[in-house]
Design a protein around this motif. Structure first.
Motif, PDB file in Angstrom:
ATOM      1  N   LYS A  45       8.149 -10.005   0.673  1.00  0.00           N
ATOM      2  CA  LYS A  45       8.758  -8.743  -0.040  1.00  0.00           C
ATOM      3  C   LYS A  45       8.954  -8.805  -1.349  1.00  0.00           C
ATOM      4  O   LYS A  45       9.614  -9.843  -1.670  1.00  0.00           O
ATOM      5  CB  LYS A  45       9.917  -8.094   0.896  1.00  0.00           C
ATOM      6  CG  LYS A  45       9.729  -7.854   2.225  1.00  0.00           C
ATOM      7  CD  LYS A  45      11.005  -7.590   3.111  1.00  0.00           C
ATOM      8  CE  LYS A  45      10.816  -7.116   4.354  1.00  0.00           C
ATOM      9  NZ  LYS A  45      12.194  -6.795   4.918  1.00  0.00           N
ATOM     10  N   ALA A  46       8.472  -7.908  -2.072  1.00  0.00           N
ATOM     11  CA  ALA A  46       8.875  -7.907  -3.642  1.00  0.00           C
ATOM     12  C   ALA A  46       8.794  -6.674  -4.308  1.00  0.00           C
ATOM     13  O   ALA A  46       7.633  -5.888  -3.836  1.00  0.00           O
ATOM     14  CB  ALA A  46       7.850  -9.076  -4.383  1.00  0.00           C
ATOM     15  N   VAL A  50       5.741  -4.686   0.550  1.00  0.00           N
ATOM     16  CA  VAL A  50       5.493  -5.787   1.676  1.00  0.00           C
ATOM     17  C   VAL A  50       4.221  -6.185   1.957  1.00  0.00           C
ATOM     18  O   VAL A  50       3.210  -5.237   2.125  1.00  0.00           O
ATOM     19  CB  VAL A  50       6.168  -5.064   3.063  1.00  0.00           C
ATOM     20  CG1 VAL A  50       6.069  -5.930   4.210  1.00  0.00           C
ATOM     21  CG2 VAL A  50       7.524  -4.635   2.776  1.00  0.00           C
ATOM     22  N   ASP A  51       3.880  -7.379   1.728  1.00  0.00           N
ATOM     23  CA  ASP A  51       2.652  -7.861   2.290  1.00  0.00           C
ATOM     24  C   ASP A  51       2.804  -9.116   3.310  1.00  0.00           C
ATOM     25  O   ASP A  51       3.913  -9.373   3.612  1.00  0.00           O
ATOM     26  CB  ASP A  51       2.314  -8.595   0.902  1.00  0.00           C
ATOM     27  CG  ASP A  51       1.691  -7.464  -0.038  1.00  0.00           C
ATOM     28  OD1 ASP A  51       0.892  -6.649   0.265  1.00  0.00           O
ATOM     29  OD2 ASP A  51       1.938  -7.625  -1.230  1.00  0.00           O
TER      30      ASP A  51
END
Length: 71
Positions: A45-46, A50-51
């Motif tokens: 998460k950044a 979300v990846d």
């Protein structure tokens, strides 16, 4: 990606890796899996995005390709 309730099969609206079924009145948790090796992926998460990252050599997985399995 559309996820259905495992009990009543109605569509669920995901909130991260959890969802609430209005029909069954149940809260459900999901596990994110790599579509290639079907093993759990790391959630990254950044900046609101979300990846998912597969630590088994498949790299970054988009949220459209990740498999969700009820826990």
């Amino acid at each position: 990606m559309e996820v259905n309730c495992p009990t009543c099969h109605n569509p669920l609206e995901l909130n991260g890796l959890s969802a609430h079924c209005d029909t069954c009145d149940q809260e459900m948790a999901f596990e994110a899996l790599c579509p290639e090796c079907h093993k759990p992926v790391e959630v990254l998460k950044a900046c609101g995005a979300v990846d998912y990252f597969c630590q088994n050599g498949h790299g970054l997985i988009s949220k459209k390709r990740v498999e969700l399995k009820p826990v």
